[in-house]
Motif scaffolding. Structure first.
Motif, PDB file in Angstrom:
ATOM      1  N   THR A 215       0.830  -1.206   0.000  1.00 15.25           N
ATOM      2  CA  THR A 215       0.000   0.000   0.000  1.00 15.25           C
ATOM      3  C   THR A 215       0.862   1.252   0.000  1.00 15.25           C
ATOM      4  O   THR A 215       0.600   2.209  -0.735  1.00 15.25           O
ATOM      5  N   ALA A 216       1.917   1.227   0.829  1.00 13.82           N
ATOM      6  CA  ALA A 216       2.831   2.372   0.863  1.00 13.82           C
ATOM      7  C   ALA A 216       3.516   2.564  -0.486  1.00 13.82           C
ATOM      8  O   ALA A 216       3.674   3.700  -0.961  1.00 13.82           O
ATOM      9  N   ARG A 217       3.892   1.466  -1.121  1.00 11.43           N
ATOM     10  CA  ARG A 217       4.561   1.559  -2.417  1.00 11.43           C
ATOM     11  C   ARG A 217       3.602   2.108  -3.482  1.00 11.43           C
ATOM     12  O   ARG A 217       3.995   2.900  -4.339  1.00 11.43           O
ATOM     13  N   SER A 218       2.359   1.691  -3.417  1.00 11.03           N
ATOM     14  CA  SER A 218       1.390   2.166  -4.409  1.00 11.03           C
ATOM     15  C   SER A 218       1.103   3.655  -4.260  1.00 11.03           C
ATOM     16  O   SER A 218       0.749   4.327  -5.239  1.00 11.03           O
ATOM     17  N   TYR A 219       1.265   4.187  -3.058  1.00 10.34           N
ATOM     18  CA  TYR A 219       1.079   5.619  -2.838  1.00 10.34           C
ATOM     19  C   TYR A 219       2.378   6.405  -3.015  1.00 10.34           C
ATOM     20  O   TYR A 219       2.425   7.598  -2.726  1.00 10.34           O
ATOM     21  N   GLY A 220       3.427   5.742  -3.459  1.00  9.53           N
ATOM     22  CA  GLY A 220       4.686   6.425  -3.710  1.00  9.53           C
ATOM     23  C   GLY A 220       5.495   6.731  -2.470  1.00  9.53           C
ATOM     24  O   GLY A 220       6.372   7.596  -2.499  1.00  9.53           O
ATOM     25  N   ILE A 221       5.209   6.027  -1.378  1.00  6.89           N
ATOM     26  CA  ILE A 221       5.960   6.232  -0.135  1.00  6.89           C
ATOM     27  C   ILE A 221       7.167   5.307  -0.170  1.00  6.89           C
ATOM     28  O   ILE A 221       7.044   4.095   0.002  1.00  6.89           O
ATOM     29  N   THR A 222       8.319   5.861  -0.432  1.00  5.62           N
ATOM     30  CA  THR A 222       9.543   5.070  -0.552  1.00  5.62           C
ATOM     31  C   THR A 222      10.670   5.738   0.236  1.00  5.62           C
ATOM     32  O   THR A 222      10.510   6.836   0.768  1.00  5.62           O
ATOM     33  N   GLY A 223      11.815   5.056   0.253  1.00  7.50           N
ATOM     34  CA  GLY A 223      13.002   5.631   0.877  1.00  7.50           C
ATOM     35  C   GLY A 223      12.824   5.873   2.364  1.00  7.50           C
ATOM     36  O   GLY A 223      12.240   5.056   3.089  1.00  7.50           O
TER      37      GLY A 223
END
Length: 259
Positions: A152-160
């Motif tokens: 879910t975090a990856r799909s919302y662009g939450i990275t690094g």
């Protein structure tokens, strides 16, 4: 208020029973190495004066704090990296298992060769033992991050770093704190052991000096003070854990209450 009183009674019940048993079992003792508890308690304020607390207890606490903090930072940082990347974990795991199997007290003479006999050696000894429960629990905590949450975090662009702060570390924090709790007891043990080698102050040094001088009641007061120090640090750690992981304990409580 009632719940707080009940928790206080449960917390003090077993120590009160153990002290009572110790008092009764040692009351008529004439053995040199097993003095009555009343003799130990009578000697306690005479031995551990404010001056001795400043010269012996404070250095021990500072060394413990330095080694523990070093182990916590290193263990969480390395554990996060190792737990996040499968290839890094595959490369590091054999080395970690080898180093973890070496008892930290065995390394004291080796550490003395590189760090000398001052406070640095004692801090390194404490850190070398405390780092393992923190490191290994962090690795397992990071590996156990919920995949649905990660995706879910990856799909919302939450990275690094944002992903690390908002997903990985919060999810792994209960297991990280479990490692920190284990490391605290290990740190107290290593604090005493490190002060038995080439030291001029500290709790471990003082207890050994009492033993060598056959001041047995004074030696027992040092052991009693060491136990009280461990108890106080455990209570402080629990309060910190409750504050930081309030969301986790609240979630568990709500889960238990739900049908």
């Amino acid at each position: 208020m009632r719940r707080l009183l009940l928790r206080l009674v449960f917390a003090l019940a077993l120590p009160a029973v153990l002290v009572t048993v110790w008092w009764l079992a040692s009351d008529g003792s004439t053995a040199v190495y097993w003095p009555p508890l009343r003799t130990i308690l009578k000697a306690f304020p005479d031995v551990w004066t404010p001056e001795r607390l400043r010269t012996d207890v404070r250095p021990s606490v500072l060394r413990l704090a330095g080694g523990y903090a070093t182990a916590a930072v290193a263990g969480i940082a390395l554990g996060t990296v190792i737990g996040s990347y499968r290839r890094v974990r595959a490369v590091c795991e054999p080395v970690l298992e080898f180093l973890r199997a070496v008892p930290p007290p065995v390394l004291v003479p080796v550490i003395m060769l590189f760090a000398g006999i001052g406070d640095t050696m004692k801090v390194v000894v404490i850190a070398s033992g405390c780092v393992w429960p923190v490191l290994l629990n962090t690795v397992e905590g990071v590996r156990a991050v919920d995949q649905v949450m990660a995706e879910t975090a990856r799909s919302y662009g939450i990275t690094g770093m944002a992903r690390l702060r908002s997903v990985v570390l919060p999810s792994a924090s209960p297991q990280i704190f479990a490692g920190l709790r284990q490391a605290l007891s290990i740190g107290i043990i290593l604090m005493v052991i490190s002060e038995m080698f080439a030291a001029s102050n500290g709790l471990g040094f003082t207890i050994v000096q009492f033993q060598r001088g056959f001041a047995i009641p004074d030696m027992w007061t040092g052991i009693l003070l060491l136990g009280l120090l461990g108890f106080v640090l455990s209570v402080l750690f629990r309060l910190l854990e409750r504050r930081v992981l309030g969301w986790y304990h609240g979630l568990r409580a709500s889960t238990r209450r739900s049908p």
